[in-house]
Design a protein around this motif. Structure first.
Motif, PDB file in Angstrom:
ATOM      1  N   LEU A  56      -6.311  13.099   2.139  1.00  0.00           N
ATOM      2  CA  LEU A  56      -6.931  12.903   3.441  1.00  0.00           C
ATOM      3  C   LEU A  56      -7.639  14.054   3.857  1.00  0.00           C
ATOM      4  O   LEU A  56      -7.342  15.247   3.767  1.00  0.00           O
ATOM      5  N   LYS A  57      -8.779  14.012   4.531  1.00  0.00           N
ATOM      6  CA  LYS A  57      -9.547  15.037   5.183  1.00  0.00           C
ATOM      7  C   LYS A  57      -9.108  14.684   6.736  1.00  0.00           C
ATOM      8  O   LYS A  57      -9.760  13.878   7.364  1.00  0.00           O
ATOM      9  N   LEU A  58      -8.243  15.782   7.447  1.00  0.00           N
ATOM     10  CA  LEU A  58      -8.120  15.436   8.713  1.00  0.00           C
ATOM     11  C   LEU A  58      -9.145  15.938   9.514  1.00  0.00           C
ATOM     12  O   LEU A  58      -9.709  17.193   9.308  1.00  0.00           O
ATOM     13  N   ILE A  59      -9.784  15.238  10.450  1.00  0.00           N
ATOM     14  CA  ILE A  59     -10.756  15.565  11.322  1.00  0.00           C
ATOM     15  C   ILE A  59     -10.257  16.154  12.778  1.00  0.00           C
ATOM     16  O   ILE A  59     -10.709  17.262  13.253  1.00  0.00           O
ATOM     17  N   TRP A  60      -9.293  15.586  13.406  1.00  0.00           N
ATOM     18  CA  TRP A  60      -8.656  15.885  14.382  1.00  0.00           C
ATOM     19  C   TRP A  60      -7.382  14.924  14.564  1.00  0.00           C
ATOM     20  O   TRP A  60      -7.214  14.125  13.941  1.00  0.00           O
ATOM     21  N   ALA A  61      -6.663  15.771  15.469  1.00  0.00           N
ATOM     22  CA  ALA A  61      -5.222  15.070  15.790  1.00  0.00           C
ATOM     23  C   ALA A  61      -4.957  15.214  17.271  1.00  0.00           C
ATOM     24  O   ALA A  61      -5.153  16.466  17.649  1.00  0.00           O
ATOM     25  N   THR A 100     -10.315   5.913  -8.111  1.00  0.00           N
ATOM     26  CA  THR A 100     -10.195   5.174  -9.376  1.00  0.00           C
ATOM     27  C   THR A 100      -8.754   4.798  -9.582  1.00  0.00           C
ATOM     28  O   THR A 100      -8.523   3.924 -10.430  1.00  0.00           O
ATOM     29  N   ALA A 101      -7.918   5.326  -8.908  1.00  0.00           N
ATOM     30  CA  ALA A 101      -6.264   5.105  -9.014  1.00  0.00           C
ATOM     31  C   ALA A 101      -6.172   3.663  -8.555  1.00  0.00           C
ATOM     32  O   ALA A 101      -4.852   3.082  -8.878  1.00  0.00           O
ATOM     33  N   LEU A 102      -7.139   3.188  -7.823  1.00  0.00           N
ATOM     34  CA  LEU A 102      -6.748   1.699  -7.281  1.00  0.00           C
ATOM     35  C   LEU A 102      -5.443   1.762  -6.470  1.00  0.00           C
ATOM     36  O   LEU A 102      -4.969   0.790  -6.408  1.00  0.00           O
ATOM     37  N   GLU A 103      -5.195   2.656  -5.633  1.00  0.00           N
ATOM     38  CA  GLU A 103      -4.212   2.710  -4.794  1.00  0.00           C
ATOM     39  C   GLU A 103      -4.707   3.276  -3.403  1.00  0.00           C
ATOM     40  O   GLU A 103      -5.393   4.488  -3.533  1.00  0.00           O
ATOM     41  N   GLY A 104      -4.123   2.688  -2.201  1.00  0.00           N
ATOM     42  CA  GLY A 104      -5.012   3.124  -1.075  1.00  0.00           C
ATOM     43  C   GLY A 104      -6.156   2.162  -0.794  1.00  0.00           C
ATOM     44  O   GLY A 104      -6.501   0.858  -1.333  1.00  0.00           O
ATOM     45  N   LEU A 105      -7.274   2.730  -0.228  1.00  0.00           N
ATOM     46  CA  LEU A 105      -8.282   1.915   0.085  1.00  0.00           C
ATOM     47  C   LEU A 105      -9.606   2.374  -1.127  1.00  0.00           C
ATOM     48  O   LEU A 105      -9.719   3.525  -1.266  1.00  0.00           O
ATOM     49  N   TYR A 106      -9.822   1.506  -1.669  1.00  0.00           N
ATOM     50  CA  TYR A 106     -10.918   1.592  -2.770  1.00  0.00           C
ATOM     51  C   TYR A 106     -12.150   0.391  -3.209  1.00  0.00           C
ATOM     52  O   TYR A 106     -11.821  -0.461  -2.383  1.00  0.00           O
ATOM     53  N   GLY A 120       0.830   3.370  -1.227  1.00  0.00           N
ATOM     54  CA  GLY A 120      -0.551   3.757  -0.928  1.00  0.00           C
ATOM     55  C   GLY A 120      -1.179   3.960   0.374  1.00  0.00           C
ATOM     56  O   GLY A 120      -2.154   4.464   0.510  1.00  0.00           O
ATOM     57  N   PHE A 121      -0.538   3.594   1.515  1.00  0.00           N
ATOM     58  CA  PHE A 121      -0.828   3.660   2.910  1.00  0.00           C
ATOM     59  C   PHE A 121      -1.141   4.951   3.221  1.00  0.00           C
ATOM     60  O   PHE A 121      -2.027   5.440   4.105  1.00  0.00           O
ATOM     61  N   ARG A 122      -0.196   6.222   2.673  1.00  0.00           N
ATOM     62  CA  ARG A 122      -0.535   7.385   2.905  1.00  0.00           C
ATOM     63  C   ARG A 122      -1.781   7.861   2.504  1.00  0.00           C
ATOM     64  O   ARG A 122      -2.117   9.013   2.725  1.00  0.00           O
ATOM     65  N   LYS A 123      -2.433   7.329   1.779  1.00  0.00           N
ATOM     66  CA  LYS A 123      -3.823   7.672   1.162  1.00  0.00           C
ATOM     67  C   LYS A 123      -5.000   6.939   2.046  1.00  0.00           C
ATOM     68  O   LYS A 123      -6.004   7.185   1.825  1.00  0.00           O
ATOM     69  N   ILE A 124      -4.326   6.250   3.194  1.00  0.00           N
ATOM     70  CA  ILE A 124      -5.497   5.819   4.179  1.00  0.00           C
ATOM     71  C   ILE A 124      -5.321   6.444   5.532  1.00  0.00           C
ATOM     72  O   ILE A 124      -6.459   6.841   6.078  1.00  0.00           O
ATOM     73  N   THR A 125      -4.178   6.957   5.764  1.00  0.00           N
ATOM     74  CA  THR A 125      -4.115   7.670   7.152  1.00  0.00           C
ATOM     75  C   THR A 125      -2.415   8.252   6.900  1.00  0.00           C
ATOM     76  O   THR A 125      -1.705   8.020   6.280  1.00  0.00           O
TER      77      THR A 125
END
Ligand code: B3K
Ligand code: ZN
Length: 844
Positions: A56-61, A100-106, A120-125
């Protein structure tokens, strides 16, 4: 990757009351804004705040509206938080197109989709990505696409956006999002309490005509769960989406099931009878998860069998009710032996509830699923049907909305029945397939069966205490009457005897009826006795089993010391084929030869090193002998099993076609391919078209048909998957690896598509003689392609590793070649944790 242990479980430090997500979709830069309402967990001391997050690329929190600078690693995020409920907000950027891993949002064929189970959710947020954190989700999707879907009920939509709200608290692994240019196949369903539910199957344009069967299966499943388990659907809408690139069969996301297109799209022209049956079962399975998995989920991933074993059991009950019970049971046992017994007898053996793992995705196995389902069946046999129904009602009442454990599951049975299930629990904790031997005694009207049980050591488990084993037994008199109807003996000791009184003559026992426990029964029964049971057993499973044992024993004997099938065996097969009182589907199963893999497994278990080439040659010889023995019966039965047009995928018609296909296999060995070519030319459905093509290819005919098939279907990816597999499956062992290699150079090969990759390498690994050919070419080729796929798609790579799991069964030369291939994989730089765990276990 570190090893995670069941014994280290601790409850989450923070709970989530609600989560709101906004997606701004873009292939290379999707933005996800999260607003998560946290609250300290009163059941937990440790107050460290950590959210999983990967790639993930964190923009702000922010916390409670104030900007923060959290500590971020490649595993997640941590920061200081208040000692009271608080709002955590963040924006992240992800790149679905590069996934390409097809896990998270793809992305798959231009559509956005998700796969979050297991992690896989941890690859979304950033989120507490663990199943015991259940929360209510609201989702807003912004994107310039006609269809924007998420879980729950729709709450608003307009140009370029849609909003969804799921009122049922759920863990993150059940989250789903789909966006694309999709077409709906709509329908409606009225639940038992009169609630109207909108149903849709969403597909890519062009696939609209392949939804009708899946929709009928969905409605049948919804009705069945109401009738059989009293479980009603609980949202206003239920959506299914077909996706081309998918690592598994399907996924039970709440209200938004996502399917591998191969497991939902069906039409007579493009799908075989087997496809139809499988699609019906998978749609049911995912739907049944709504209660067993979603409303009641798992506390942690060690409890995976809680939802999977139970849901497989429920879908097998459904299929038995929709089709034939005995045929379903026999099919399930064939599959259990081929996949689960194989797993349980080798380096990948693990308990139904594992105690440790590195990568949980490696534990979506035949042991967790299919053996997990067998445990439910045994439990039902032990407590009886009424108690099972009561226990399930209690389970739903007590644990609805919770993340539960196997202890919770067993407790509802203990509370319902008053039984102590501590010994039964060993089935969950102890790996390995018990071997049960039996000897008998008859004296003065009293018949005694003495059983001994023993489970061989498995990785990490040397000593196995005895388990409770339900052994269903019936007794037949020598004239074939049933003198003692089916009784369930409860074996609890290492060695135990059971007596039957008042018998006039020594009976013939029919043991382990219905395959009442997943064990290997060892019995030195005579050939006469097996033939007797094959002719007379009233239990359809054991009648089939008697035939299967004769078939297996014959091939084992021939593999060891040559010989040929005797005429008694050949005549018995003829009798069965011609027995009109038997369902054609059942007869087709009786005539199905044992898999060569099964013969290897059985030889190995009996102390003989299996030779794959010999096993292949024996299979060919026996098949040819049977074909010759059948003579005119095969064409006669072939004609008799004709099904009327138009094609219907129902169980009766499919059963006839299955028996017809067996006959075609025999005929093609003798008529130069004439009948198969005619069937190919006249077929109006894929079952008969593909069946004819396979019959031809298996005898080295069918060059023209093979080319024509490709031309006819090159636009249809699912049919072309079948064609790819067929180019490999019917080769002679010395040509198999070469054929597979050739297919990887075909213009339509695409390793990134799991279905196409599996079409090729599943066919290679499934060709026992070819994969294990003495040249080692099969091992080397698979290793090359797994090494190449691993950085692209670790999950599919790791799953395919199991092809190597039997390598120590074979001779020293083969072992050397297999080891070299495995060590080459192990030595690959940057190997994924998924694949390194698998290769490590297989080599250990
Ligand atoms: N629960 C999913 C499987 C998820 C696999 C994750 N690697 C499908 C099913 O069993 O219904
Ligand atoms: Zn499942």
């Amino acid at each position: 990757n570190p090893t995670i242990y069941l014994k280290d479980y601790t409850p989450p430090a923070y709970l989530v009351d609600s989560v709101a997500l906004t997606f701004r979709l873009a292939p290379k830069a999707t933005r996800v804004v999260s607003r998560i309402q946290f609250r300290p967990n009163p059941d937990h001391e440790n107050r460290d705040f950590f959210l999983e997050g990967e790639e993930l690329k964190l923009i702000w929190a922010k916390i409670d509206g104030v900007d923060i600078t959290p500590h971020v690693t490649d595993k997640g995020l941590s920061c200081e938080v208040p000692d009271a409920p608080f709002l955590f907000e963040a924006e992240v950027e992800i790149a679905p197109e590069d996934n390409t891993a097809l896990e998270g949002l793809y992305m798959s064929s231009g559509m956005y989709c998700t796969q979050c189970e297991a992690q896989g959710f941890r690859k979304i947020t950033y989120y507490p990505d663990r199943p015991d954190v259940m929360s209510v989700f609201s989702v807003r999707i912004e994107g310039d696409l006609p269809v924007l879907l998420s879980n729950g009920n729709p709450t608003g939509s307009g140009t370029g956006f849609a909003e969804w709200h799921d009122p049922w608290p759920k863990p993150a692994y059940l989250f789903a999002l789909v966006a694309g240019d999709l077409i709906a196949h709509p329908d409606r369903f009225t639940t038992m309490s009169g609630k109207d539910v909108a149903l849709n199957i969403y597909v890519r344009p062009g696939d609209e005509d392949k939804c009708a069967f899946g929709m009928e299966a969905l409605k049948a499943s919804m009705r069945w769960d109401e009738t059989a388990y009293g479980r009603e659907y609980d949202l206003d809408i239920f959506n299914i989406v077909a996706v081309d690139d998918f690592n598994m069969g399907a996924m039970e996301n709440k209200g938004l099931n996502i399917f591998n297109s191969s497991c939902v799209l069906a039409s007579p022209e493009t799908s075989t009878d087997a496809n139809f049956e499988r699609i019906e079962a998978i749609i049911a399975h995912e739907y049944f998860h709504n209660w067993t998995g979603n409303r009641i989920t798992c506390r942690d991933w060690f409890q995976l069998c809680l939802k999977e074993g139970l849901t497989v059991y429920r879908d097998s009950q459904f299929t038995s009710d929709m089709r034939s019970g005995p045929v379903k049971r026999i099919g399930d046992v064939i599959d259990l032996r081929a996949r689960q017994f194989r797993e349980d007898g080798g380096p990948l053996a693990h308990p139904v509830r594992p105690e440790s793992f590195q990568e949980i995705n490696n534990f979506y196995t035949a042991t967790v699923y299919e053996k997990g389902a067998e445990l439910i069946g045994m439990l039902k046999t032990l407590v009886g049907d009424d108690a099972y129904a009561k226990a399930l009602d209690l389970y739903f009442a007590r644990h609805d909305g919770e993340a539960a454990t196997i202890e919770d599951w067993l407790k509802v049975f203990e509370d319902t029945t008053g039984r102590d299930l501590s010994q039964f629990k060993r089935w969950y904790s102890d790996a390995g397939t018990p071997r049960v031997s039996v000897c008998e005694d008859f004296n003065d009207g009293t018949y005694t069966l003495t059983f001994k049980q023993q489970t061989p050591p498995t990785p990490g488990q040397d000593v196995k205490p005895p388990r409770v084993i339900p052994i269903a037994v019936g007794l037949l008199s020598p004239n074939g009457d049933e003198v003692h109807s089916t009784t369930v003996l409860e074996m609890t000791e290492t060695e135990q005897s059971f007596t039957f009184e008042g018998l006039g003559a020594r009976p013939i026992p029919s043991i382990l009826r219905g395959f009442s426990a997943p064990v290997i029964l060892e019995r030195d029964s005579s050939a006469e006795e097996r033939a007797f049971l094959l002719a007379h057993d009233t239990d359809p499973f054991n009648r089939w089993e008697a035939g299967a044992e004769i078939a297996r024993q014959l091939r084992m004997d021939m593999a060891r010391s040559g010989g040929a099938p005797d005429s008694a065996y050949l005549d018995a097969l003829l009798d069965i084929a011609r027995d009109d009182s038997l369902d054609p589907a059942y007869r087709a199963l009786m005539l199905q030869p044992p898999a060569q893999e099964d013969i290897a497994q059985a030889l190995h278990a009996n102390g003989t090193t299996p030779d794959p080439q010999t096993i292949y040659d024996v299979a060919e010889t026996v098949a040819q002998t049977i074909a010759e023995h059948f003579g005119n019966t095969a064409p006669r039965l072939y004609a008799e099993m004709d099904t009327p047009a138009p094609y219907s995928p129902d169980a009766d018609a499919a059963g006839k076609r299955a028996l017809q296909a067996r006959m075609l296999g025999m005929i093609t060995r003798l008529d130069g391919g004439k009948t198969a070519a005619a069937q190919y030319a006249g077929a109006d459905n894929m079952t008969q078209q593909y069946g004819a093509l396979c019959a031809l290819l298996s005898q080295d005919f069918g060059g023209d048909e093979n080319a024509a098939f490709y031309q006819q279907w090159k636009h249809d990816r699912l049919v072309i998957d079948k064609w790819f597999a067929a180019q490999i499956a019917f080769t002679a062992p010395e040509e198999t690896a070469e054929a597979a290699a050739r297919m990887t150079h075909h213009a339509d090969f695409n390793a990134k598509n799991p279905n196409r990759f599996r079409a090729v390498f599943g066919a290679l690994a499934g060709h026992h003689g070819g994969f294990h050919h003495a040249s080692g070419a099969g091992y080397a080729l698979l290793a090359d392609h797994l090494i190449a796929l691993d950085p692209v798609n670790p999950q599919t790579t790791a799953r395919m590793m199991s092809a190597f799991s039997t390598w120590t069964r074979y001779d020293a030369d083969r072992q050397t070649l297999a080891r070299a291939a495995l060590e080459r994989i192990a030595a690959t730089d940057g190997l994924s944790p998924d694949t390194s765990e698998m290769v490590g276990r297989i080599l250990s």
